[in-house]
Motif scaffolding. Structure first.
Motif, PDB file in Angstrom:
ATOM      1  N   GLY A   1       0.793  -1.223   0.000  1.00  0.00           N
ATOM      2  CA  GLY A   1       0.000   0.000   0.000  1.00  0.00           C
ATOM      3  C   GLY A   1       0.824   1.270   0.000  1.00  0.00           C
ATOM      4  O   GLY A   1       0.268   2.369  -0.026  1.00  0.00           O
ATOM      5  N   ALA A   2       2.156   1.157   0.021  1.00  0.00           N
ATOM      6  CA  ALA A   2       3.015   2.344  -0.023  1.00  0.00           C
ATOM      7  C   ALA A   2       2.872   3.053  -1.369  1.00  0.00           C
ATOM      8  O   ALA A   2       2.469   2.449  -2.373  1.00  0.00           O
ATOM      9  CB  ALA A   2       4.473   1.954   0.221  1.00  0.00           C
ATOM     10  N   SER A   3       3.218   4.326  -1.396  1.00  0.00           N
ATOM     11  CA  SER A   3       3.075   5.101  -2.620  1.00  0.00           C
ATOM     12  C   SER A   3       4.024   4.594  -3.703  1.00  0.00           C
ATOM     13  O   SER A   3       5.092   4.058  -3.420  1.00  0.00           O
ATOM     14  CB  SER A   3       3.354   6.581  -2.349  1.00  0.00           C
ATOM     15  OG  SER A   3       4.696   6.769  -1.937  1.00  0.00           O
ATOM     16  N   LEU A   4       3.614   4.768  -4.952  1.00  0.00           N
ATOM     17  CA  LEU A   4       4.381   4.287  -6.103  1.00  0.00           C
ATOM     18  C   LEU A   4       4.268   5.317  -7.219  1.00  0.00           C
ATOM     19  O   LEU A   4       3.167   5.618  -7.675  1.00  0.00           O
ATOM     20  CB  LEU A   4       3.838   2.932  -6.559  1.00  0.00           C
ATOM     21  CG  LEU A   4       4.654   2.178  -7.606  1.00  0.00           C
ATOM     22  CD1 LEU A   4       5.941   1.649  -6.995  1.00  0.00           C
ATOM     23  CD2 LEU A   4       3.840   1.022  -8.183  1.00  0.00           C
ATOM     24  N   GLU A   5       5.410   5.855  -7.657  1.00  0.00           N
ATOM     25  CA  GLU A   5       5.410   6.895  -8.688  1.00  0.00           C
ATOM     26  C   GLU A   5       6.395   6.532  -9.798  1.00  0.00           C
ATOM     27  O   GLU A   5       7.593   6.376  -9.539  1.00  0.00           O
ATOM     28  CB  GLU A   5       5.819   8.236  -8.080  1.00  0.00           C
ATOM     29  CG  GLU A   5       5.937   9.359  -9.115  1.00  0.00           C
ATOM     30  CD  GLU A   5       6.615  10.596  -8.557  1.00  0.00           C
ATOM     31  OE1 GLU A   5       6.812  11.550  -9.338  1.00  0.00           O
ATOM     32  OE2 GLU A   5       6.951  10.615  -7.354  1.00  0.00           O
ATOM     33  N   PRO A   6       5.935   6.394 -11.056  1.00  0.00           N
ATOM     34  CA  PRO A   6       6.877   6.161 -12.151  1.00  0.00           C
ATOM     35  C   PRO A   6       7.696   7.418 -12.404  1.00  0.00           C
ATOM     36  O   PRO A   6       7.145   8.511 -12.530  1.00  0.00           O
ATOM     37  CB  PRO A   6       5.967   5.826 -13.334  1.00  0.00           C
ATOM     38  CG  PRO A   6       4.661   6.467 -13.009  1.00  0.00           C
ATOM     39  CD  PRO A   6       4.536   6.454 -11.516  1.00  0.00           C
TER      40      PRO A   6
ATOM     41  N   THR B   1      13.819  -6.434  -1.640  1.00  0.00           N
ATOM     42  CA  THR B   1      12.645  -6.236  -2.495  1.00  0.00           C
ATOM     43  C   THR B   1      11.384  -6.710  -1.778  1.00  0.00           C
ATOM     44  O   THR B   1      10.357  -6.020  -1.765  1.00  0.00           O
ATOM     45  CB  THR B   1      12.806  -6.990  -3.820  1.00  0.00           C
ATOM     46  OG1 THR B   1      13.987  -6.531  -4.486  1.00  0.00           O
ATOM     47  CG2 THR B   1      11.592  -6.748  -4.724  1.00  0.00           C
ATOM     48  N   GLU B   2      11.467  -7.881  -1.211  1.00  0.00           N
ATOM     49  CA  GLU B   2      10.346  -8.400  -0.434  1.00  0.00           C
ATOM     50  C   GLU B   2      10.678  -8.287   1.048  1.00  0.00           C
ATOM     51  O   GLU B   2      11.832  -8.445   1.440  1.00  0.00           O
ATOM     52  CB  GLU B   2      10.077  -9.867  -0.810  1.00  0.00           C
ATOM     53  CG  GLU B   2       9.623 -10.033  -2.247  1.00  0.00           C
ATOM     54  CD  GLU B   2       9.329 -11.489  -2.602  1.00  0.00           C
ATOM     55  OE1 GLU B   2       9.488 -12.367  -1.726  1.00  0.00           O
ATOM     56  OE2 GLU B   2       8.946 -11.741  -3.743  1.00  0.00           O
ATOM     57  N   PRO B   3       9.691  -7.961   1.874  1.00  0.00           N
ATOM     58  CA  PRO B   3       8.268  -7.935   1.550  1.00  0.00           C
ATOM     59  C   PRO B   3       7.697  -6.571   1.174  1.00  0.00           C
ATOM     60  O   PRO B   3       6.602  -6.495   0.638  1.00  0.00           O
ATOM     61  CB  PRO B   3       7.623  -8.395   2.860  1.00  0.00           C
ATOM     62  CG  PRO B   3       8.515  -7.784   3.905  1.00  0.00           C
ATOM     63  CD  PRO B   3       9.921  -7.869   3.343  1.00  0.00           C
ATOM     64  N   ASP B   4       8.404  -5.488   1.446  1.00  0.00           N
ATOM     65  CA  ASP B   4       7.776  -4.167   1.362  1.00  0.00           C
ATOM     66  C   ASP B   4       7.618  -3.623  -0.048  1.00  0.00           C
ATOM     67  O   ASP B   4       6.894  -2.650  -0.250  1.00  0.00           O
ATOM     68  CB  ASP B   4       8.577  -3.153   2.197  1.00  0.00           C
ATOM     69  CG  ASP B   4       8.531  -3.465   3.683  1.00  0.00           C
ATOM     70  OD1 ASP B   4       7.490  -3.979   4.135  1.00  0.00           O
ATOM     71  OD2 ASP B   4       9.530  -3.222   4.375  1.00  0.00           O
ATOM     72  N   HIS B   5       8.285  -4.225  -1.026  1.00  0.00           N
ATOM     73  CA  HIS B   5       8.252  -3.674  -2.377  1.00  0.00           C
ATOM     74  C   HIS B   5       7.733  -4.677  -3.395  1.00  0.00           C
ATOM     75  O   HIS B   5       8.135  -4.670  -4.555  1.00  0.00           O
ATOM     76  CB  HIS B   5       9.648  -3.184  -2.765  1.00  0.00           C
ATOM     77  CG  HIS B   5      10.194  -2.161  -1.819  1.00  0.00           C
ATOM     78  ND1 HIS B   5      11.016  -2.495  -0.770  1.00  0.00           N
ATOM     79  CD2 HIS B   5      10.006  -0.825  -1.744  1.00  0.00           C
ATOM     80  CE1 HIS B   5      11.326  -1.405  -0.092  1.00  0.00           C
ATOM     81  NE2 HIS B   5      10.722  -0.381  -0.658  1.00  0.00           N
TER      82      HIS B   5
END
Length: 446
Positions: free
Chosen positions: A41-46, A157-161
């Protein structure tokens, strides 16, 4: 706050052009081939793309994730600054770059890649690299340090991404699957550490193991898979504390637990064993990742697994993934009664994830299935299907969806008049709340 290097690239076109070519970090390609989001659910910006259709994302405003157009994703750095330093000094065209190489070997690998790049597509590579490093104010640290940072990022990378396709909710693959740390090692780690301290005779280790019930469970499990004669005094204390907190069958539980897996290979355990332990330890994202991976790999006919995955994901509060598992579970039910129950459960999950239209469709399936179930209205199934209609009517009213609220409330009233009196009475409070919420829609619109 925008990363300093990203801000420079966005305001200095000449630097952005150098980043795009030859280092393949192109701000004009800041769009992905499909809608995606992070499971956490963290923010994700290209923020940029490469010439193969891959995308660089800013996660939580800081870390940088790269996702390919083929369904792979990996964390590459903790900041844009760090990511650009890696991409410029350990560029994409260099082969066999790894943290196992020393400084001389890394420099040789980069020089070999540079020589080929100068000849084939970037004759001014050295000048471009120098200009970009200087313009961005990036340091000239050892390549071994950069390679180590890169590999450390990959391992986080896992688990938070964990990246998900937003439509199907399937997870992107880890670029190098061999780097995934098994969940059993994650959750057994604290228990193994304390057990090692006890074995070494460190002061306070016994008390630490006894005081925390979650850690205590981890130590017990660690010892079960790696039993030594000297562990018996500790295990007796742990089990005494454990059984003192159980009101019934404590002694039988302890004996069964010990006999079941003493000396057993932890790899033989169900993944759900580690998922439950992760949840108990508060490692919610670890548990979520493991469940999503299991769901992605679930066979098309594995109803038992799908049902368990749906329940476990709902327990974590991930109603979207729980609904995905439940949708497949519903399709595998053999009887109309089982289909009706599964459809009601799906409606609940769809409603809780906020997709009221999908909840409506699930209840349609429940009503269709229930028609052929003898005496359904006299039993718990009647209460279940009625309750879900009333809950959906209430949710639709609260969302301001008047047509859906009124339609579902009308169906709920019809069901209330059909089911057994004791079930209708048990739902009277919910029915009243739904009725007044739907009625209020007319007053608000008036």
């Amino acid at each position: 706050m925008t990363d300093r290097v990203l801000r420079l690239l966005r305001t200095r076109p000449e630097l952005a052009a150098l980043a795009a070519f030859p280092f393949d970090f192109d701000l004009d390609r800041a769009h992905h081939v499909e809608d995606v989001h992070l499971a956490s659910g963290a923010s994700l910006e290209p923020i940029a793309g490469d010439d193969t259709g891959g995308t660089y994302f800013l996660c939580g405003g800081t870390a940088v994730l790269h996702a390919s157009s083929e369904g792979d994703a990996v964390l590459i750095a903790d900041s844009v600054s760090e990511a650009l330093e890696m991409l410029i000094r350990l560029p994409w065209y260099c082969e066999n770059i790894s943290g196992d190489l020393d400084e001389e070997q890394l420099r040789a690998a980069v020089e070999a890649g540079d020589a080929e790049a100068r000849e084939e597509f970037a004759p001014e590579l050295d000048a471009h690299r120098a200009a970009l490093l200087a313009g961005l104010g990036l340091p000239d640290r050892p390549l071994t340090e950069l390679a180590a940072l890169m590999e450390a990022a990959v391992d986080r990378t896992e688990p938070d991404h964990l990246l998900l396709n937003s439509t199907e909710l399937c997870a992107y693959r880890l670029t190098d699957e061999s780097r995934r740390r098994p969940l059993r090692d994650v959750v057994l780690g604290p228990g193994r550490a304390v057990l090692a301290r006890v074995r070494a005779g460190e002061p306070g280790a016994y008390d630490e193991a006894l005081a925390d019930p979650v850690l205590r469970a981890g130590v017990i499990r660690a010892a079960r898979y790696d039993r030594r004669d000297g562990d018996l005094p500790l295990l007796r204390l742990l089990l005494e504390r454990e059984t003192s907190e159980r009101t019934e069958g404590a002694r039988d539980w302890a004996r069964a637990m010990d006999a079941d897996s003493c000396g057993r290979d932890p790899e033989a355990e169900s993944e759900f064993t580690w998922i439950e332990l992760a949840r108990a330890q508060g490692r919610i994202e670890h548990a979520r990742v493991a469940l999503i991976r299991l769901l992605d790999d679930a066979g098309p006919a594995d109803a038992e697994l799908l049902g368990r995955l749906s329940a476990s994901l709902e327990r974590l509060g991930d109603h979207a993934q729980a609904a995905r598992a439940q949708f497949f579970f519903l399709s595998l039910q053999d009887t109309d009664r089982d289909r009706a129950v599964a459809a009601c459960d799906l409606a609940r999950l769809e409603r809780r994830k906020g997709d009221l239209a999908a909840a409506r469709r699930a209840l349609e399936r429940a009503r269709t299935a229930v028609r052929t179930v003898p005496q359904w209205h006299r039993h718990g199934l009647g209460r279940l299907i009625t309750e879900q209609h009333l809950e959906l009517a209430l949710a639709a009213a609260e969302a301001g969806d008047a047509p859906l609220a009124r339609e579902t409330m009308a169906l709920g009233r019809e069901l209330l008049s059909t089911i057994a009196r004791q079930h209708a009475k048990a739902l009277s409070e919910l029915s009243t709340r739904a009725k007044w919420a739907v009625a209020a829609l007319g007053r608000d619109q008036g």
